[in-house]
Scaffold this active site. Structure first.
Site, mmCIF file in Angstrom:
data_model
loop_
_atom_site.group_PDB
_atom_site.id
_atom_site.type_symbol
_atom_site.label_atom_id
_atom_site.label_comp_id
_atom_site.label_asym_id
_atom_site.label_seq_id
_atom_site.Cartn_x
_atom_site.Cartn_y
_atom_site.Cartn_z
ATOM 1 N N ILE A 159 42.369 48.202 52.578
ATOM 2 C CA ILE A 159 42.614 47.289 53.732
ATOM 3 C C ILE A 159 43.826 46.826 53.851
ATOM 4 C CG2 ILE A 159 40.537 45.993 52.881
ATOM 5 C CD1 ILE A 159 42.192 44.271 51.312
ATOM 6 N N THR B 129 38.537 32.462 44.131
ATOM 7 C CA THR B 129 38.432 32.840 43.124
ATOM 8 C C THR B 129 38.234 31.056 42.083
ATOM 9 O OG1 THR B 129 38.575 32.947 40.757
ATOM 10 C CG2 THR B 129 39.982 33.520 42.570
ATOM 11 N N ASP B 130 37.907 30.512 41.571
ATOM 12 C CA ASP B 130 38.294 29.110 41.258
ATOM 13 C C ASP B 130 39.636 29.061 40.261
ATOM 14 O OD1 ASP B 130 37.961 30.829 38.778
ATOM 15 O OD2 ASP B 130 35.941 28.718 38.099
ATOM 16 N N GLU B 131 39.931 30.899 39.883
ATOM 17 C CA GLU B 131 41.133 30.816 39.148
ATOM 18 C C GLU B 131 42.476 30.841 40.130
ATOM 19 O OE1 GLU B 131 41.905 34.499 36.498
ATOM 20 O OE2 GLU B 131 39.498 34.512 36.238
ATOM 21 N N TYR C 133 46.786 37.951 38.673
ATOM 22 C CA TYR C 133 45.302 38.730 38.841
ATOM 23 C C TYR C 133 45.411 37.225 40.054
ATOM 24 C CZ TYR C 133 40.920 37.363 40.176
ATOM 25 O OH TYR C 133 39.318 37.623 40.662
ATOM 26 N N LYS D 273 45.195 35.737 44.351
ATOM 27 C CA LYS D 273 44.099 35.593 45.081
ATOM 28 C C LYS D 273 45.428 34.459 45.840
ATOM 29 C CE LYS D 273 40.900 36.730 45.049
ATOM 30 N NZ LYS D 273 40.129 37.416 46.099
ATOM 31 N N PRO E 70 35.479 42.237 21.555
ATOM 32 C CA PRO E 70 36.146 42.013 21.140
ATOM 33 C C PRO E 70 36.722 40.198 21.442
ATOM 34 C CG PRO E 70 36.863 43.375 22.714
ATOM 35 C CD PRO E 70 35.191 43.129 21.810
HETATM 36 P P1 NAD Z 1 34.918 44.796 41.812
HETATM 37 O O1 NAD Z 1 36.452 45.033 41.101
HETATM 38 O O2 NAD Z 1 33.739 44.766 41.312
HETATM 39 O O3 NAD Z 1 35.354 45.179 43.100
HETATM 40 C C1 NAD Z 1 36.326 44.987 44.344
HETATM 41 C C2 NAD Z 1 36.195 46.113 45.238
HETATM 42 O O4 NAD Z 1 36.946 46.324 45.718
HETATM 43 C C3 NAD Z 1 36.081 47.366 44.859
HETATM 44 O O5 NAD Z 1 34.654 47.335 45.527
HETATM 45 C C4 NAD Z 1 37.060 48.547 44.782
HETATM 46 O O6 NAD Z 1 37.047 49.844 45.332
HETATM 47 C C5 NAD Z 1 37.816 47.711 46.336
HETATM 48 N N1 NAD Z 1 38.421 47.315 46.562
HETATM 49 C C6 NAD Z 1 39.571 47.510 46.189
HETATM 50 N N2 NAD Z 1 41.139 47.743 45.857
HETATM 51 C C7 NAD Z 1 40.812 47.651 47.527
HETATM 52 C C8 NAD Z 1 41.280 48.425 48.132
HETATM 53 N N3 NAD Z 1 43.165 48.491 48.419
HETATM 54 N N4 NAD Z 1 41.111 48.462 50.156
HETATM 55 C C9 NAD Z 1 39.122 48.294 49.644
HETATM 56 N N5 NAD Z 1 38.587 48.497 48.819
HETATM 57 C C10 NAD Z 1 39.581 47.904 47.545
HETATM 58 O O7 NAD Z 1 34.851 43.472 42.167
HETATM 59 P P2 NAD Z 1 34.552 41.744 42.302
HETATM 60 O O8 NAD Z 1 33.733 41.498 40.487
HETATM 61 O O9 NAD Z 1 32.895 41.974 42.791
HETATM 62 O O10 NAD Z 1 35.152 41.105 42.884
HETATM 63 C C11 NAD Z 1 34.537 40.889 44.184
HETATM 64 C C12 NAD Z 1 36.491 39.561 44.920
HETATM 65 O O11 NAD Z 1 35.134 38.374 44.244
HETATM 66 C C13 NAD Z 1 36.697 39.648 44.916
HETATM 67 O O12 NAD Z 1 38.521 39.577 45.802
HETATM 68 C C14 NAD Z 1 37.264 38.717 43.115
HETATM 69 O O13 NAD Z 1 38.976 38.374 43.375
HETATM 70 C C15 NAD Z 1 36.587 37.466 44.223
HETATM 71 N N6 NAD Z 1 35.885 36.891 42.748
HETATM 72 C C16 NAD Z 1 35.355 37.614 41.409
HETATM 73 C C17 NAD Z 1 34.846 36.470 40.787
HETATM 74 C C18 NAD Z 1 34.162 37.317 39.660
HETATM 75 O O14 NAD Z 1 33.799 36.742 38.398
HETATM 76 N N7 NAD Z 1 34.168 38.722 39.286
HETATM 77 C C19 NAD Z 1 34.637 35.378 40.535
HETATM 78 C C20 NAD Z 1 34.521 34.869 42.306
HETATM 79 C C21 NAD Z 1 35.850 35.677 42.680
HETATM 80 O O1 DAU Z 2 36.631 32.502 37.355
HETATM 81 C C1 DAU Z 2 36.440 33.524 38.141
HETATM 82 C C2 DAU Z 2 37.220 35.044 37.720
HETATM 83 O O2 DAU Z 2 36.119 35.612 36.308
HETATM 84 C C3 DAU Z 2 37.376 36.013 38.698
HETATM 85 O O3 DAU Z 2 38.125 35.876 40.034
HETATM 86 C C4 DAU Z 2 37.308 37.283 37.984
HETATM 87 O O4 DAU Z 2 37.886 38.392 38.962
HETATM 88 C C5 DAU Z 2 36.190 37.551 36.978
HETATM 89 O O5 DAU Z 2 37.042 38.717 36.419
HETATM 90 C C6 DAU Z 2 36.728 36.226 36.164
HETATM 91 O O6 DAU Z 2 37.578 36.538 35.691
HETATM 92 P P1 DAU Z 2 37.559 36.431 34.292
HETATM 93 O O7 DAU Z 2 38.543 36.143 33.371
HETATM 94 O O8 DAU Z 2 37.232 34.584 33.379
HETATM 95 O O9 DAU Z 2 36.692 36.635 33.215
HETATM 96 P P2 DAU Z 2 36.170 37.386 32.102
HETATM 97 O O10 DAU Z 2 34.746 38.644 32.407
HETATM 98 O O11 DAU Z 2 37.524 38.715 32.188
HETATM 99 O O12 DAU Z 2 36.209 37.248 30.603
HETATM 100 C C7 DAU Z 2 35.797 35.862 30.295
HETATM 101 C C8 DAU Z 2 36.376 34.956 29.394
HETATM 102 O O13 DAU Z 2 36.405 35.863 28.188
HETATM 103 C C9 DAU Z 2 37.773 34.919 29.424
HETATM 104 O O14 DAU Z 2 37.878 33.407 28.742
HETATM 105 C C10 DAU Z 2 38.364 36.029 28.420
HETATM 106 C C11 DAU Z 2 37.510 36.136 27.389
HETATM 107 N N1 DAU Z 2 36.716 37.824 27.718
HETATM 108 C C12 DAU Z 2 37.198 38.403 28.134
HETATM 109 C C13 DAU Z 2 37.023 40.351 27.486
HETATM 110 C C14 DAU Z 2 36.758 40.958 28.936
HETATM 111 C C15 DAU Z 2 37.028 37.737 25.373
HETATM 112 O O15 DAU Z 2 37.533 37.082 25.202
HETATM 113 N N2 DAU Z 2 37.054 38.909 25.212
HETATM 114 C C16 DAU Z 2 37.579 40.202 25.844
HETATM 115 O O16 DAU Z 2 37.140 41.538 25.885
#
Ligand code: NAD
Ligand code: DAU
Length: 360
Positions: A71, A135-137, A159, A163, A214
């Protein structure tokens, strides 16, 4: 634009990732007039196999085009944006821990990439609608109460900062250039096809192999869990009915401590708590996320999946799709795992069981 259902040609960036692929599977399954082009760089987190259920169905497959590209590359983006009624930007580096180790790609995709998409929208003849998946982050740690859409942005990890920056760029293009854009802020999403680096799939796949789990710090951090198909449905609703320039929280409404999540998943897997190791905390670890979801509820969305059912369905999926998660845990995985967890696990202690010693 107020609302419309007539968005038939969609460009979905990041559509080979976890949430993007769920959106593609869901929308192609539900809307037979919709054609989707996926633009995905296929980073370590992207996986074309996430689109296999679409490819295996000839009727849906005929409405999907896959383009591998970045992108942040205007040459890749321009022609695709020019042919779309709407662009949904899921593409991002999405893992907080990796943003602490290696932030550069987060900024390139999360800021430069969003800018390239917005510029392409600005010069596209059809004035496509743009939806930024955020994201809520961006609110940072919400220690009490719930953040509504007016709450200040206070990101605390690279991150989250990337965002927030992406969102602010979108807002600036709405105001300055009249782009038709909306933003969603989703809470912690879980479900099938979730990359095993994240808490739930990491702990499920480690537990299936009887490896240590972990848990960062005291494990009393709180997250609001949202099932992936509920998140995809919310995004589609905002795309079609969200008001131009507005932002919508997508709140999972299933708040749990990490210890509670781990306890539930071990119980469902019938694995012992002794697998859980208390390790050094994530730097800058946000203690709690919590959002007010009333604005999106007024548009007609609410989560349909309870956390207990969603977690069970997720674990069943990982049990049934071992080849998928073993492939995701290959390649760069071992080097990354060692870097992220090697020292942590070497100095780990056994985590106190739920209900003993720690106030749950
Ligand atoms: P993911 O890491 O599983 O997927 C990201 C995708 O984007 C991958 O397929 C990757 O190849 C592609 N990508 C990365 N960089 C790119 C680039 N420069 N150009 C084109 N494609 C690229 O992530 P996800 O968990 O599916 O998250 C998707 C979106 O939702 C993100 O924007 C993330 O910030 C947001 N989001 C995620 C969560 C969550 O809990 N997973 C919650 C809220 C918002
Ligand atoms: O809140 C939305 C976000 O949720 C998205 O925007 C992000 O893309 C997504 O990755 C997620 O972020 P978090 O940091 O909350 O998710 P994660 O699964 O990495 O961690 C969830 C919680 O678990 C967090 O408090 C950290 C903790 N954790 C995570 C990992 C990977 C652990 O304790 N041990 C671990 O090994």
């Amino acid at each position: 634009m107020g609302s419309t259902d007539a968005l038939d040609r969609l460009l979905v960036t990041g559509g080979a990732g976890f949430i993007g692929s769920a959106y593609v599977r869901d929308v192609l399954g539900r809307r037979d007039g919709t054609r989707i082009t996926v633009l995905d760089k296929l980073t370590y987190a992207g996986n074309e196999a996430n689109l296999a259920p679409v490819r295996d169905d000839p009727e849906m497959a005929a409405r999907l085009t896959f383009v591998r590209g970045d992108i942040a590359d205007p040459n890749a983006v321009g022609p695709l944006v020019g042919r779309a009624d709407a662009i949904l930007n899921f593409a991002a580096e999405s893992h907080v821990d990796r943003s602490i180790l290696d932030p550069a790609a987060f900024l390139t995709t999360g800021v430069v990439g969003v800018h390239v998409l917005l510029e392409a929208c600005r010069s596209a003849p059809g004035q496509p609608r743009f939806l930024q998946v955020s994201t809520d982050e961006v609110y940072g740690s919400v220690d009490v109460g719930e953040a509504d859409e007016q709450a200040p942005l206070a990101p605390r990890s690279p991150y989250a900062a990337a965002k927030a920056a992406g969102e602010l760029l979108v807002r600036s293009y709405v105001i300055t250039h009249g782009i038709d854009a909306v933003v969603t802020r989703g809470s912690n999403t879980y479900g099938p096809y979730h990359h095993p680096e994240k808490l739930i799939p990491l702990f499920v796949t480690n537990a299936l192999d009887d490896r240590p789990l972990p848990l960062y710090g005291d494990g009393l951090q709180r997250r609001e869990w949202l099932y992936v198909s509920d998140h995809a449905a919310a995004i589609d609703l905002v795309l079609r009915h969200g008001m131009r320039g507005e932002t919508y929280n997508v709140a999972g409404a299933s708040e749990r401590t990490n210890r509670e999540v781990v306890s539930l998943l071990l119980e469902y897997l019938d694995k012992p708590w002794s697998l859980v190791k208390q390790v050094e905390d994530r730097p800058g670890h946000d203690r709690r996320y919590a959002m007010d979801g009333r604005k999106l509820a007024a548009l007609g969305w609410q989560p349909t999946m309870s956390f207990e059912k969603g977690l069970a369905a997720t674990i069943d999926w990982y049990r049934a799709n071992e080849a998928w998660w073993r492939a995701a845990r290959s390649g760069e995985w071992d080097d990354w795992y060692l870097r992220q967890y090697g020292q942590r696990l070497a100095t780990a202690t056994s985590a106190l069981p739920p209900g003993s010693g720690v106030v749950d």
